[in-house]
Design an enzyme around this catalytic site. Sequence first.
Site: not given
Ligand code: RIB
Length: 320
Positions: A250
């Site tokens: 992500h």
């Molecule tokens: O949902 C994904 C996010 O949540 C990402 O930023 C992961 O690192 C957690 O922080």
Amino acid sequence: MTQKHQVILDCDTGTDDAVAIMLAALHPKVDLVGVTTVFGNAPLSATTINTLSVLDLIGRPEIPVHAGISRPLVRKAMPSERFFKTDSVADPHGTYLDIPRTSREPASTKAVDYLIETYRSATQPITLMPVGPLTNIAAAVALEPRFAEWVPQLIIMGGGHEVPNMTASAEFNIWADPDAAASVFEAGFRNVLLVPLDATHKALVTDKQCAALGALGTPAGKATETFVTRRINSYEAMQKMDIPNSAPVHDALCVAALVEPDIVTTKRCHVAVETAGALTLGRTVVDTHQRSRLEPNADVALDANADRFVAMLLEVFGQR
Ligand code: RIB
Ligand code: CA
């Protein structure tokens, strides 16, 4: 040479934050000015150690790390516990990254003070990129009413329009501190790019691509193989992706979208965060059809180009 993108990352450093840090620290078109940490993937003490350890690993210990807030702004804790389970006896919840642990301490200035002072005195645009719970950012807004005005660009990893991951309604970063997230979307930041799960789940990294990153032989390439393999194993066990043996990374997609904005496809929308409701707590309400009649406050990434994302990782991590 055109000017580099200056950026401050605000991270809850687990595996995908780690790849984002390495991409920002090593990309020739990015100047990673500093990193602030927040609770989230792990307790604050661990996200801070993980951040320092990643910077040690890639030979960038001069980038300052400022520890931030260790719990949600209004609530005492996250809406519920977040449990991980790993095979490691030493680290049963997968709190730490599988790299040598730093012996360094973070800078003495706390994250929120660092953010306010850095933006107060900035002479060049610095993108602020929160990729964890929005607690530090909301605190900066609360302490300094001009903070939102001073930030030229805010790129947030969080939320989901059609894709949740924490509950049936919510994505983790927003769910972890929904009150903070709501206040950030209401704060009047002028240039917001929201990169939700809808986009990050389109930029999957496969096991074969992971092996190619490891084969680069650089510290960043090898660490990315380790981190993303861990992600693939956990997605295979818990939440299968559209492509077998793949996982989203992500937070790193935010860095890619900073450098190559058209790596994501966006729609201008009003975004609000639900702060109540057992079923809907932490939902990002993305008004794709302008039903609220509220002025749009964000560009929301709803798709991403996986090939270009992976090509960027290979190119940047192949260099050092
Ligand atoms: O949902 C994904 C996010 O949540 C990402 O930023 C992961 O690192 C957690 O922080
Ligand atoms: Ca994160």
